[in-house]
Design an enzyme around this catalytic site. Sequence first.
Site, PDB file in Angstrom:
ATOM      1  N   CYS A 131       0.840  -1.206   0.000  1.00 58.90           N
ATOM      2  CA  CYS A 131       0.000   0.000   0.000  1.00 58.90           C
ATOM      3  C   CYS A 131       0.873   1.253   0.000  1.00 58.90           C
ATOM      4  O   CYS A 131       1.405   1.655   1.042  1.00 58.90           O
ATOM      5  CB  CYS A 131      -0.918  -0.018   1.222  1.00 58.90           C
ATOM      6  SG  CYS A 131      -1.925   1.466   1.366  1.00 58.90           S
ATOM      7  N   CYS A 134      -0.376   4.143   2.170  1.00 57.52           N
ATOM      8  CA  CYS A 134      -0.212   3.929   3.623  1.00 57.52           C
ATOM      9  C   CYS A 134       1.249   4.103   4.037  1.00 57.52           C
ATOM     10  O   CYS A 134       1.544   4.690   5.072  1.00 57.52           O
ATOM     11  CB  CYS A 134      -0.635   2.518   4.036  1.00 57.52           C
ATOM     12  SG  CYS A 134      -2.130   1.908   3.288  1.00 57.52           S
ATOM     13  N   ASP A 135       2.174   3.551   3.264  1.00 52.31           N
ATOM     14  CA  ASP A 135       3.566   3.443   3.712  1.00 52.31           C
ATOM     15  C   ASP A 135       4.560   4.327   2.948  1.00 52.31           C
ATOM     16  O   ASP A 135       5.732   4.374   3.306  1.00 52.31           O
ATOM     17  CB  ASP A 135       4.039   1.974   3.574  1.00 52.31           C
ATOM     18  CG  ASP A 135       3.163   1.039   4.409  1.00 52.31           C
ATOM     19  OD1 ASP A 135       2.690   1.473   5.472  1.00 52.31           O
ATOM     20  OD2 ASP A 135       2.961  -0.115   3.994  1.00 52.31           O
TER      21      ASP A 135
END
Length: 303
Positions: A131, A134-135
């Site tokens: 992701c 997200c990261d």
Amino acid sequence: MYDVLIIGAGPAGLGAAVYAARAGLSMAVIDQSPISGGQVLNTYEVDNYLGLMGESGGGLSDKFREHADKLGTEFITDEIQSVENLDGKKIVHGYERDYEAKTLILATGATHSKLGISGEEAFSGMGVSYCATCDGAFFKNRVAAVVGGGDVAVEDAVFLSKLCKKVYLIHRRDTLRAVKSLQEQLFAKQNVEILWDSEVTEICGTNAVEKIMVYNKKKQQTSALEVNGIFIAVGIVPNTDLFKGLVEMDERGYIKAGEDCVTSCRGIYAAGDIRLKPMRQIITAVADGANAVNAVQRELEKD
Ligand code: NAP
């Protein structure tokens, strides 16, 4: 006993909730996460949802949830263990308790596929990610690789190019599967290098990812590439394990159902990415939610 229980709170489940609420059905949405949105939550920007161009994935999910909330939808957070069809009554066994309904809409979506190579599991969360939104921030001014050639991989590479010093997009063929508009954005990025006809064969490091081994199929050569992170975007698998034996599926686990979302089991409907269909998009998932509720209404009218 609910008229309809909707399992999954992604676009298909929330779309179904809005239509079910407006149809006056007694219903609830069950999801293992209290945060609605499904895969959309992992999307940085959504450019193809009608009327909401440029909306963030999180923003769009919030709007969907707010709409369902305003219509009085009951949301239940529980992890489903199994689902039964007993004399036409649908029983959903949750971790917290059991739920009963006359009909079910299955909308559990899909999860990312894995590459299944050495180092992938070991470095998950330590440089291996599925992701980018997200990261991605962990790789600011660093070097990242993205694997895949579909919409998600190209979106991820474009997103990461704004944060990272350098991004490699590694694709196993010499053409991308992603839509043209995304490809154009990608090709305009100066700090993205595409490695065509290439496969990642190993992820290496000590405490975190340090390098990946890349095999070029045309040159038949393997070389080491120094990266701090690797984002794997090689497609999705449907979350349908729970429903095996309940409804008919294809060999990949997609539930066999037409545009009306009717499955092989009377009173059970499949909506969104879990359904066997040619195009998996937010807009088609939302449309499935509406079609599934229409089928539910027709079924309930038979009683
Ligand atoms: P996808 O379209 O299935 O693409 C997967 C990519 O990964 C393909 O390029 C495929 O290569 C590659 N791949 C698969 N297995 C691999 C392996 N073992 N090793 C290396 N490469 C591998 O999946 P996706 O990009 O995750 O998208 C999923 C669905 O969501 C699609 O229907 C997509 O259209 C939709 N989506 C839409 C949007 C949007 O509309 N903005 C955004 C995100 C996702 P090949 O090309 O060689 O098969």
